[in-house]
Design a protein around this motif. Structure first.
Motif, PDB file in Angstrom:
ATOM      1  N   LEU A 184     -31.624  38.858 -28.606  1.00 35.56           N
ATOM      2  CA  LEU A 184     -31.794  37.886 -27.530  1.00 35.56           C
ATOM      3  C   LEU A 184     -33.073  37.094 -27.771  1.00 35.56           C
ATOM      4  O   LEU A 184     -34.113  37.672 -28.085  1.00 35.56           O
ATOM      5  N   ARG A 185     -32.961  35.780 -27.619  1.00 32.62           N
ATOM      6  CA  ARG A 185     -34.130  34.917 -27.751  1.00 32.62           C
ATOM      7  C   ARG A 185     -34.123  33.889 -26.624  1.00 32.62           C
ATOM      8  O   ARG A 185     -33.074  33.574 -26.077  1.00 32.62           O
ATOM      9  N   VAL A 186     -35.295  33.320 -26.350  1.00 30.70           N
ATOM     10  CA  VAL A 186     -35.431  32.303 -25.308  1.00 30.70           C
ATOM     11  C   VAL A 186     -36.175  31.109 -25.890  1.00 30.70           C
ATOM     12  O   VAL A 186     -37.128  31.266 -26.649  1.00 30.70           O
ATOM     13  N   GLY A 187     -35.720  29.914 -25.517  1.00 28.51           N
ATOM     14  CA  GLY A 187     -36.365  28.685 -25.963  1.00 28.51           C
ATOM     15  C   GLY A 187     -36.684  27.788 -24.780  1.00 28.51           C
ATOM     16  O   GLY A 187     -36.081  27.906 -23.714  1.00 28.51           O
ATOM     17  N   ILE A 188     -37.644  26.891 -24.999  1.00 23.67           N
ATOM     18  CA  ILE A 188     -38.062  25.936 -23.986  1.00 23.67           C
ATOM     19  C   ILE A 188     -37.861  24.531 -24.539  1.00 23.67           C
ATOM     20  O   ILE A 188     -38.170  24.260 -25.700  1.00 23.67           O
ATOM     21  N   VAL A 215     -32.181  25.133 -26.793  1.00 25.59           N
ATOM     22  CA  VAL A 215     -31.187  25.918 -27.535  1.00 25.59           C
ATOM     23  C   VAL A 215     -31.593  26.049 -29.002  1.00 25.59           C
ATOM     24  O   VAL A 215     -31.578  27.150 -29.571  1.00 25.59           O
ATOM     25  N   LEU A 216     -31.939  24.930 -29.619  1.00 24.54           N
ATOM     26  CA  LEU A 216     -32.339  24.966 -31.035  1.00 24.54           C
ATOM     27  C   LEU A 216     -33.608  25.782 -31.226  1.00 24.54           C
ATOM     28  O   LEU A 216     -33.712  26.580 -32.160  1.00 24.54           O
ATOM     29  N   GLY A 217     -34.575  25.601 -30.329  1.00 25.16           N
ATOM     30  CA  GLY A 217     -35.833  26.335 -30.445  1.00 25.16           C
ATOM     31  C   GLY A 217     -35.659  27.832 -30.291  1.00 25.16           C
ATOM     32  O   GLY A 217     -36.301  28.615 -30.991  1.00 25.16           O
ATOM     33  N   GLY A 266     -34.681  24.198 -35.524  1.00 26.53           N
ATOM     34  CA  GLY A 266     -35.134  22.817 -35.526  1.00 26.53           C
ATOM     35  C   GLY A 266     -35.236  22.249 -34.129  1.00 26.53           C
ATOM     36  O   GLY A 266     -35.371  22.971 -33.151  1.00 26.53           O
ATOM     37  N   ASP A 267     -35.140  20.910 -34.054  1.00 21.90           N
ATOM     38  CA  ASP A 267     -35.217  20.235 -32.770  1.00 21.90           C
ATOM     39  C   ASP A 267     -34.367  18.978 -32.813  1.00 21.90           C
ATOM     40  O   ASP A 267     -33.830  18.606 -33.855  1.00 21.90           O
ATOM     41  N   ALA A 284     -23.355  19.173 -31.078  1.00 23.58           N
ATOM     42  CA  ALA A 284     -23.711  19.426 -32.484  1.00 23.58           C
ATOM     43  C   ALA A 284     -24.739  20.543 -32.585  1.00 23.58           C
ATOM     44  O   ALA A 284     -24.683  21.372 -33.501  1.00 23.58           O
ATOM     45  N   ALA A 285     -25.683  20.588 -31.644  1.00 23.25           N
ATOM     46  CA  ALA A 285     -26.670  21.672 -31.631  1.00 23.25           C
ATOM     47  C   ALA A 285     -26.001  23.010 -31.355  1.00 23.25           C
ATOM     48  O   ALA A 285     -26.342  24.030 -31.974  1.00 23.25           O
ATOM     49  N   VAL A 286     -25.035  23.028 -30.443  1.00 26.53           N
ATOM     50  CA  VAL A 286     -24.299  24.265 -30.146  1.00 26.53           C
ATOM     51  C   VAL A 286     -23.506  24.698 -31.381  1.00 26.53           C
ATOM     52  O   VAL A 286     -23.467  25.897 -31.711  1.00 26.53           O
TER      53      VAL A 286
END
Length: 160
Positions: A3-7, A50-52, A57-58, A81-83
């Protein structure tokens, strides 16, 4: 780790004429978010979150504003595309939480439609997406109605 979390964060100044594209839907307004793409700051912030979270990437790396092909691009397409990149790397979205900071337009009346549209693109249940609207209490550039800002968090989970 499974599990990871991004902002994610994005802000846009307002331009003349509407509607305003936010959360993948058109919100009736007399202004829009000016930007290289369609200006959907909600989708942009979620894309970065999501990417972070997955270290992939970003949005600027995937869709640079120096590329003419991205001019006016639908931000839902960028988020999708990111998903897809996330899935290819062995991750899936767990949940997303978004705060839109703006004096206008009001977010509450459009929340359900945004949640449904975003959940479909993120390939998760509507209950896993939440969108809140906050004002800036009249303070600063947001308070003066010059633009808006969006903060988003996203969790991603290892796919089995």
């Amino acid at each position: 780790m499974g599990l990871r979390v991004g902002i994610g964060y994005d802000s846009h100044r307002f331009g003349e004429g509407g509607p305003m594209r936010l959360g993948g839907i058109d919100v009736p307004a007399s202004m829009h978010c000016a930007g290289h793409s369609d200006g959907d700051a909600v989708c942009h912030a979620i894309t970065d979150a999501v990417l972070g979270a997955a270290g992939l990437g970003d949005i600027g790396e995937m869709f640079p504003d120096t590329d003419a092909a991205n001019k006016g691009k639908d931000s839902v397409v960028m988020l999708a595309a990111a998903v897809a990149r996330l899935h290819q790397a062995g991750w899936r979205v767990g949940n997303v939480d978004v705060t839109v900071i703006t004096q206008q337009p009001k977010i509450g009346p459009h929340r359900a439609a945004m949640r449904e549209r975003l959940a479909a693109v993120l390939e998760i249940e509507v209950a896993e997406v939440f969108v809140k609207g906050k004002t800036n209490e009249g303070l600063g550039w947001i308070g003066r109605g010059e633009g808006l800002a969006v903060m988003a968090t996203a969790s991603v989970i290892r796919r089995d």
